[in-house]
Design a protein around this motif. Structure first.
Motif, PDB file in Angstrom:
ATOM      1  N   ILE A  42       0.856  -1.182   0.000  1.00  0.00           N
ATOM      2  CA  ILE A  42       0.000   0.000   0.000  1.00  0.00           C
ATOM      3  C   ILE A  42       0.891   1.231   0.000  1.00  0.00           C
ATOM      4  O   ILE A  42       1.538   1.544   0.997  1.00  0.00           O
ATOM      5  CB  ILE A  42      -0.918   0.031   1.235  1.00  0.00           C
ATOM      6  CG1 ILE A  42      -1.742  -1.261   1.326  1.00  0.00           C
ATOM      7  CG2 ILE A  42      -1.836   1.239   1.199  1.00  0.00           C
ATOM      8  CD1 ILE A  42      -2.592  -1.344   2.567  1.00  0.00           C
ATOM      9  N   ALA A  43       0.942   1.948  -1.138  1.00  0.00           N
ATOM     10  CA  ALA A  43       1.709   3.188  -1.194  1.00  0.00           C
ATOM     11  C   ALA A  43       1.041   4.201  -0.274  1.00  0.00           C
ATOM     12  O   ALA A  43      -0.171   4.357  -0.266  1.00  0.00           O
ATOM     13  CB  ALA A  43       1.755   3.710  -2.624  1.00  0.00           C
ATOM     14  N   GLY A  44       1.852   4.937   0.508  1.00  0.00           N
ATOM     15  CA  GLY A  44       1.305   5.880   1.473  1.00  0.00           C
ATOM     16  C   GLY A  44       1.171   5.242   2.851  1.00  0.00           C
ATOM     17  O   GLY A  44       0.972   5.935   3.835  1.00  0.00           O
ATOM     18  N   ALA A  45       1.257   3.917   2.892  1.00  0.00           N
ATOM     19  CA  ALA A  45       1.240   3.189   4.159  1.00  0.00           C
ATOM     20  C   ALA A  45       2.140   1.975   3.972  1.00  0.00           C
ATOM     21  O   ALA A  45       1.706   0.840   4.011  1.00  0.00           O
ATOM     22  CB  ALA A  45      -0.177   2.776   4.540  1.00  0.00           C
ATOM     23  N   SER A  46       3.422   2.248   3.742  1.00  0.00           N
ATOM     24  CA  SER A  46       4.355   1.237   3.255  1.00  0.00           C
ATOM     25  C   SER A  46       4.585   0.087   4.233  1.00  0.00           C
ATOM     26  O   SER A  46       5.075  -0.964   3.837  1.00  0.00           O
ATOM     27  CB  SER A  46       5.698   1.902   2.914  1.00  0.00           C
ATOM     28  OG  SER A  46       6.221   2.569   4.052  1.00  0.00           O
ATOM     29  N   THR A  70      -4.102   0.105   9.628  1.00  0.00           N
ATOM     30  CA  THR A  70      -3.669   1.243   8.822  1.00  0.00           C
ATOM     31  C   THR A  70      -4.181   2.536   9.415  1.00  0.00           C
ATOM     32  O   THR A  70      -5.192   2.578  10.118  1.00  0.00           O
ATOM     33  CB  THR A  70      -4.181   1.119   7.371  1.00  0.00           C
ATOM     34  OG1 THR A  70      -5.601   1.035   7.409  1.00  0.00           O
ATOM     35  CG2 THR A  70      -3.608  -0.094   6.683  1.00  0.00           C
ATOM     36  N   THR A  71      -3.473   3.619   9.150  1.00  0.00           N
ATOM     37  CA  THR A  71      -3.830   4.919   9.708  1.00  0.00           C
ATOM     38  C   THR A  71      -4.936   5.603   8.924  1.00  0.00           C
ATOM     39  O   THR A  71      -5.510   6.578   9.394  1.00  0.00           O
ATOM     40  CB  THR A  71      -2.597   5.843   9.719  1.00  0.00           C
ATOM     41  OG1 THR A  71      -2.097   5.969   8.382  1.00  0.00           O
ATOM     42  CG2 THR A  71      -1.508   5.279  10.595  1.00  0.00           C
ATOM     43  N   GLN A  72      -5.255   5.116   7.713  1.00  0.00           N
ATOM     44  CA  GLN A  72      -6.297   5.725   6.898  1.00  0.00           C
ATOM     45  C   GLN A  72      -7.662   5.223   7.363  1.00  0.00           C
ATOM     46  O   GLN A  72      -8.208   4.274   6.821  1.00  0.00           O
ATOM     47  CB  GLN A  72      -6.080   5.423   5.403  1.00  0.00           C
ATOM     48  CG  GLN A  72      -4.967   6.238   4.766  1.00  0.00           C
ATOM     49  CD  GLN A  72      -3.587   5.730   5.159  1.00  0.00           C
ATOM     50  OE1 GLN A  72      -3.463   4.714   5.805  1.00  0.00           O
ATOM     51  NE2 GLN A  72      -2.566   6.459   4.777  1.00  0.00           N
ATOM     52  N   SER A  73      -8.228   5.867   8.365  1.00  0.00           N
ATOM     53  CA  SER A  73      -9.507   5.452   8.921  1.00  0.00           C
ATOM     54  C   SER A  73     -10.594   5.517   7.849  1.00  0.00           C
ATOM     55  O   SER A  73     -10.728   6.519   7.155  1.00  0.00           O
ATOM     56  CB  SER A  73      -9.887   6.368  10.086  1.00  0.00           C
ATOM     57  OG  SER A  73     -11.148   6.020  10.601  1.00  0.00           O
ATOM     58  N   ASN A 112       2.159  12.700  -3.482  1.00  0.00           N
ATOM     59  CA  ASN A 112       3.164  12.431  -2.443  1.00  0.00           C
ATOM     60  C   ASN A 112       2.652  12.716  -1.032  1.00  0.00           C
ATOM     61  O   ASN A 112       3.417  13.079  -0.147  1.00  0.00           O
ATOM     62  CB  ASN A 112       4.442  13.250  -2.702  1.00  0.00           C
ATOM     63  CG  ASN A 112       5.133  12.841  -3.981  1.00  0.00           C
ATOM     64  OD1 ASN A 112       5.262  11.655  -4.269  1.00  0.00           O
ATOM     65  ND2 ASN A 112       5.569  13.822  -4.765  1.00  0.00           N
ATOM     66  N   ASP A 113       1.373  12.581  -0.823  1.00  0.00           N
ATOM     67  CA  ASP A 113       0.779  12.792   0.497  1.00  0.00           C
ATOM     68  C   ASP A 113       0.773  11.471   1.252  1.00  0.00           C
ATOM     69  O   ASP A 113       0.079  10.530   0.858  1.00  0.00           O
ATOM     70  CB  ASP A 113      -0.647  13.325   0.329  1.00  0.00           C
ATOM     71  CG  ASP A 113      -1.293  13.674   1.660  1.00  0.00           C
ATOM     72  OD1 ASP A 113      -0.739  13.295   2.712  1.00  0.00           O
ATOM     73  OD2 ASP A 113      -2.355  14.330   1.643  1.00  0.00           O
ATOM     74  N   PRO A 114       1.528  11.348   2.352  1.00  0.00           N
ATOM     75  CA  PRO A 114       1.623  10.062   3.058  1.00  0.00           C
ATOM     76  C   PRO A 114       0.310   9.632   3.703  1.00  0.00           C
ATOM     77  O   PRO A 114       0.168   8.481   4.101  1.00  0.00           O
ATOM     78  CB  PRO A 114       2.705  10.326   4.115  1.00  0.00           C
ATOM     79  CG  PRO A 114       2.690  11.801   4.319  1.00  0.00           C
ATOM     80  CD  PRO A 114       2.354  12.388   2.973  1.00  0.00           C
ATOM     81  N   THR A 115      -0.667  10.545   3.829  1.00  0.00           N
ATOM     82  CA  THR A 115      -1.953  10.171   4.413  1.00  0.00           C
ATOM     83  C   THR A 115      -2.903   9.610   3.359  1.00  0.00           C
ATOM     84  O   THR A 115      -4.015   9.188   3.677  1.00  0.00           O
ATOM     85  CB  THR A 115      -2.616  11.382   5.088  1.00  0.00           C
ATOM     86  OG1 THR A 115      -2.975  12.354   4.091  1.00  0.00           O
ATOM     87  CG2 THR A 115      -1.691  12.024   6.104  1.00  0.00           C
ATOM     88  N   VAL A 116      -2.500   9.626   2.091  1.00  0.00           N
ATOM     89  CA  VAL A 116      -3.332   9.128   0.999  1.00  0.00           C
ATOM     90  C   VAL A 116      -2.762   7.813   0.494  1.00  0.00           C
ATOM     91  O   VAL A 116      -1.565   7.684   0.284  1.00  0.00           O
ATOM     92  CB  VAL A 116      -3.407  10.153  -0.152  1.00  0.00           C
ATOM     93  CG1 VAL A 116      -4.214   9.592  -1.323  1.00  0.00           C
ATOM     94  CG2 VAL A 116      -4.037  11.443   0.342  1.00  0.00           C
TER      95      VAL A 116
END
Length: 231
Positions: A42-46, A97-100, A208-212
């Motif tokens: 998962i890009a953004g949540a490597s 994952t942090t993406q709720s 390049n947004d790490p939250t996305v």
């Protein structure tokens, strides 16, 4: 100026070469079935990986034109096509994952619109007088167009908030390799091809947004085409 002159010379030489070969022009339409494979990361949540990945084929279409330049039993066939390819991938995103809002089972739908330029080298392997059988292979380059999109849905059909992923995360152009068999009957050409994706259609997160979250996607496509040679 040097580049312009070199381009002119190359075009002149190519035109001169083509002028010595029998040329036919045709139009064609195709239906395609594309299976989109998704990278396990998962890009953004490597630090997380997808689970239970499953790719399903979906149908699209191509329309366009082709040239055929013949020399004995060998021919060169460049094409210019408008292509719509669709695909569906299902997977499970870990709850850590942090993406709720993305955790759990998710279905990814891809709708890819492009201008495709195959360049195929073919050979006539069987001449039956009323019909001929050809083999062909070669690369194809695609330019991804506006209107292509990625959508995510939870298993209950609820759309995922697009702020959690990148819905337009497509590369400008992609490459694949095609191979197939064709049959010519009078002015009709029927062919079946398989294309192996050489580059990803989408890759990572474009902003390049790490939250996305972004997904690496690559497609393999089976195409059935019917063409009419105009001359």
């Amino acid at each position: 100026m040097k580049r312009l002159l070199l381009s002119f010379v190359l075009v002149a030489l190519t035109t001169s070469l083509f002028a010595q070969l029998p040329i036919s022009l045709g139009i064609k339409g195709s239906i395609n079935s594309t299976k989109i494979t998704t990278d396990n990361a998962i890009a953004g949540a490597s630090s997380y990986t997808l689970n239970d990945l499953k790719a399903d084929a979906a149908n699209g279409f191509n329309v366009g034109a082709f040239l055929r330049l013949k020399h004995n039993k060998v021919f060169l066939q460049p094409e210019l096509l408008y292509s719509v390819q669709k695909g569906k991938t299902t997977y499970s995103i870990p709850t850590s994952t942090t993406q709720s809002g993305l955790e759990g089972a998710v279905t990814q739908h891809m709708d890819v619109k492009s201008v495709q330029i195959p360049l195929l080298l073919g050979v006539k392997v069987l001449d039956l007088k009323v019909a001929s059988v050809n083999l062909m292979t070669g690369p194809a380059m695609s330019f991804i167009l506006d209107g292509s999109e990625i959508t995510l849905n939870k298993t209950d059909g609820v759309a995922v908030d697009p702020s959690l992923y990148d819905p337009s995360n497509f590369k400008n152009n992609t490459w694949d390799w095609q191979a197939g068999v064709g049959v010519d009957v009078a002015m009709l050409s029927l062919d079946v091809r398989y294309a192996w994706g050489l580059t990803n259609v989408s890759e990572g997160v474009s902003n390049n947004d790490p939250t996305v979250i972004g997904f690496k996607n690559k497609g393999n496509t089976l195409t059935l085409s019917l063409g009419i040679r105009l001359f």
